[in-house]
Scaffold this active site. Sequence first.
Site, short mmCIF file in Angstrom:
data_model
loop_
_atom_site.label_atom_id
_atom_site.label_comp_id
_atom_site.label_asym_id
_atom_site.label_seq_id
_atom_site.Cartn_x
_atom_site.Cartn_y
_atom_site.Cartn_z
N LYS A 207 -6.16 -37.71 24.99
CA LYS A 207 -5.58 -37.90 23.65
C LYS A 207 -4.43 -36.92 23.40
O LYS A 207 -3.36 -37.32 22.97
CB LYS A 207 -6.66 -37.69 22.58
N GLU B 141 -8.30 -26.90 16.03
CA GLU B 141 -7.80 -26.77 17.40
C GLU B 141 -8.29 -25.47 18.03
O GLU B 141 -8.50 -24.48 17.36
CB GLU B 141 -6.26 -26.74 17.39
N ARG B 142 -8.39 -25.49 19.34
CA ARG B 142 -8.63 -24.24 20.07
C ARG B 142 -7.32 -23.46 20.10
O ARG B 142 -6.25 -24.05 20.22
CB ARG B 142 -9.10 -24.53 21.50
#
Length: 486
Positions: free
Chosen positions: A165, A191-192
Site C-alpha cells: 500500500k 505511522e511508524r
Amino acid sequence: MNNTSCSLNTGTVVSVRGSVVDVHFEVRLPPIYTLLHTRTESEPDKQIAIEVLSQLDAHRVRGIALTPTQGLSRGAVVEDTGGPLKAPVGKATLSRMFDVFGHTIDRQPPPTDVQWRTVHRAPPSLARRSTKSELFETGIKVIDVLMPLERGGKTGLFGGAGVGKTVLLTEMIHNMVGQHQGVSIFCGIGERCREGEELHRDMAAAGVLQDMVMVFGQMNEPPGARFRVGHAALTMAEYFRDDEHRDVLLLIDNVFRFIQAGMEVSGLMGQMPSRLGYQPTMGTELSQLEERIANTDSGAITSIQAVYVPADDFTDPAAVHTFSHLSASIVLSRKRASEGLYPAIDPLLSNSKMATPSVIGERHYTLAQAIRRTLAQYAELRDIIAMLGMEQLSPEDRKVVARARRLERFLTQPFFTTEQFTGIKGRLVSLEDSLEGCERILRDEFEDYPESALYMIGSIDEAKVKQTSGSNTQTEEGDSPRRHEP
C-alpha cells in the site's frame, strides 16, 4: 503559539483517568472542540493540550488529552485558549513536515509566513461542488485501464499488512508532481517514525519535496492526536484548493488507524461500543472527514487512502464504512504479490464508478470489459490446470489462458520509487499506450513471445526490444515470473 490565550477563563483539573481529563470552570463553560492548555508542577515548561469533547454539567467539561498526561494532577490550573485546535496554512508549508499542532518536526526553523485555521471546518456546500466527472491519470497501467480514478474523488487502497500500500502511495506522489504540477499532501495517521523518516528522505531524493506537505500523527502519540491529524491535513489541503486554486493530491496512510484512534477515544470517554468493539459514532466521524474531500469550482482534492483490512476480512465494519465513501476501490492481493506480479492489484476485486462508457468512452470501456472477462475465465480454469494440466483444455481455452497470462504480466510495472531495490528503471505509461498494449495482446499479436518479455515493462513496444536483446531466457508457458525478475 497557534492559539490566542484567553487568560480570563481558567479552570481546575478535577480528575485524570489516562487521557481523559475533567475540568471545572467557575465563570464560563468552554464550547465543544475548544482547546485547553495546562502544565504539570514537575515540568512547568511542558504544555499539555486537552480538547473538550463533552459538557458534563453547568461547570464541568470532559476532554481528551492530545499530549501525554504524565505528572498531571487534580487542582492543576487549566487555561481556555478561546478557540479550537488550529493548523498552519500557506505556501510556506510546502516541503515541510508537521505534527498535529502545526509544529515542524523536520529539524528546520518554523515557517513564518503562515495563517492559522481551525481543523474543524464544514465541507463545501453542494452549490460549490463541481458536477463534471473527469479522469485523474496516474501513469500506472493497471489502474488507468481497469479502475480509472476520478479527479476530486476518493480512492481506497485495500490490503493487509505488507502487500504494497505505502509503495503504491509514494509512486502516486512521484507521478502527481511530475504529471499534474499539483500539490501533494501526505497524511500519516498512526505511522511508524521509521516510515515518516524514510518517506521524507525518498521524496527529497526524488526531487518532489518542494511541492509537498507532510503531516504526521505517530503511532506512539495519544489517540486524541492521531484522531485529529487527518483534520489538520485536510485544512492544509483546503487552503491550496480554495485560496491557491490548485489541484491537490491528498494521500492518507492509513484510514483504518483513524477509525482505530476514534475507537480508543470513544472507549476512554466511556461510550458503549458497537459491533466488534468499534465506536457507535464511527459512521459520523468518518463522514466528517471524508465529506471535506471534494471537487469544487476552484479546484479539486483528489484523495487516495490506504485502508488496512483486519485479517483480510472485507466484511469488517471499518472496511464496509470506508467503501461507502469511495469512487474507486483498489484491492491489493497477497496471492499476486507472492507470484511477483507488482503492483499486486487484484483486477477482479477492484472497481471504479468512473468505468462507464459515458465517462471513459466506448473504446476504453469495451476493452476494460474484455480484459476482465479474459482474466475471470482464466481464474475459473486455474483449478482445472492445477488438477489435470494444460493438455486437458480445449484449444480455445488455451488461447484464453495465454492471453490472460500475458495481460497479467503486461499490467505489471517497474516503479520509480523502487528503483534502488529492483535495479529496473521506473516507467510512467500514458493511458493511450496502456490501452494499445492491452488491445494488441487480446488480438494475439504477442502469442509467439515468451511471457517474460511482457513482464515489468512500460509500453508494449518494449517487449520487442526485450525479446530481441535476449535479456531474458526463453521460458515455458507455465514458468513463474518471479524466476525472471532481474
